[in-house]
Write a protein that holds these residues in place. Structure first.
Motif, mmCIF file in Angstrom:
data_model
loop_
_atom_site.group_PDB
_atom_site.id
_atom_site.type_symbol
_atom_site.label_atom_id
_atom_site.label_comp_id
_atom_site.label_asym_id
_atom_site.label_seq_id
_atom_site.Cartn_x
_atom_site.Cartn_y
_atom_site.Cartn_z
ATOM 1 N N UNK A 39 0.894 -1.410 0.331
ATOM 2 C CA UNK A 39 0.105 0.083 -0.166
ATOM 3 C C UNK A 39 0.869 1.369 0.034
ATOM 4 N N UNK A 40 2.196 1.142 0.432
ATOM 5 C CA UNK A 40 2.757 2.537 1.113
ATOM 6 C C UNK A 40 3.418 2.859 -0.439
ATOM 7 N N UNK A 41 4.139 1.634 -1.031
ATOM 8 C CA UNK A 41 4.422 1.410 -2.264
ATOM 9 C C UNK A 41 3.896 2.185 -3.195
ATOM 10 N N UNK A 42 2.950 1.766 -3.081
ATOM 11 C CA UNK A 42 1.341 1.947 -4.353
ATOM 12 C C UNK A 42 0.972 3.702 -3.934
ATOM 13 N N UNK A 43 1.395 4.021 -2.902
ATOM 14 C CA UNK A 43 1.242 5.156 -2.353
ATOM 15 C C UNK A 43 -0.473 5.508 -2.402
ATOM 16 N N UNK A 44 -1.065 3.775 -1.318
ATOM 17 C CA UNK A 44 -2.391 4.452 -0.889
ATOM 18 C C UNK A 44 -2.857 5.617 -0.016
ATOM 19 N N UNK A 45 -3.742 6.155 0.652
ATOM 20 C CA UNK A 45 -4.194 6.959 1.184
ATOM 21 C C UNK A 45 -3.866 6.409 2.638
ATOM 22 N N UNK A 46 -3.607 7.861 3.393
ATOM 23 C CA UNK A 46 -2.523 7.640 4.900
ATOM 24 C C UNK A 46 -3.652 6.720 5.624
ATOM 25 N N UNK A 96 -6.433 4.369 4.914
ATOM 26 C CA UNK A 96 -6.052 3.616 5.276
ATOM 27 C C UNK A 96 -4.773 2.181 5.314
ATOM 28 N N UNK A 97 -3.913 3.446 4.905
ATOM 29 C CA UNK A 97 -2.716 2.522 5.395
ATOM 30 C C UNK A 97 -2.878 2.578 6.864
ATOM 31 N N UNK A 98 -2.395 3.234 7.772
ATOM 32 C CA UNK A 98 -2.634 3.335 9.271
ATOM 33 C C UNK A 98 -4.009 2.353 9.876
ATOM 34 N N UNK A 99 -5.002 2.085 9.383
ATOM 35 C CA UNK A 99 -5.662 1.144 9.215
ATOM 36 C C UNK A 99 -5.756 -0.023 9.084
ATOM 37 N N UNK A 100 -4.510 -0.047 8.171
ATOM 38 C CA UNK A 100 -3.593 -2.521 7.732
ATOM 39 C C UNK A 100 -2.466 -2.124 9.138
ATOM 40 N N UNK A 101 -2.187 -0.955 9.357
ATOM 41 C CA UNK A 101 -0.861 -0.847 10.177
ATOM 42 C C UNK A 101 -1.730 -1.849 11.610
#
Length: 88
Positions: free
Chosen positions: A28-35, A37-42
């Motif tokens: 997700x980070x490599x694809x530039x996904x929304x912050x 979404x990344x934090x939710x998955x983290x």
């Protein structure tokens, strides 16, 4: 202390799930996904790791408690895990 087989299986399943979730976070980070979404998955990865740790602790405590000589019935592993999660 050796982790019981049933607990070890549950812990390994949780760790494998966390490993997959972490790979997803990296992608997700490599694809530039929304912050958000990344934090939710983290947060999901963190929770999975916490639960794996608590499962190990609960299994160890259960082993210790079953060896007590006070005559009281030991707590179940699920009860111990719930207790530790309530404290976290």
């Amino acid at each position: 202390m050796k982790v019981e087989d049933a607990a070890a299986t549950a812990v390994l399943n949780r760790l494998r799930r966390a490993q997959g979730q972490l790979a997803g976070v990296i992608a997700m980070i490599e694809a530039g996904r929304d912050c958000k979404d990344v934090v939710t998955q983290l947060a999901a990865v963190s929770s999975a790791l916490d639960r794996a740790g608590f499962k190990i602790v609960a299994s160890g405590m259960r082993q210790c408690l079953t060896e007590s000589e006070d005559g009281a019935p030991p707590m179940t592993e699920a009860e111990l895990e719930k207790l530790f999660l309530a404290l976290a």
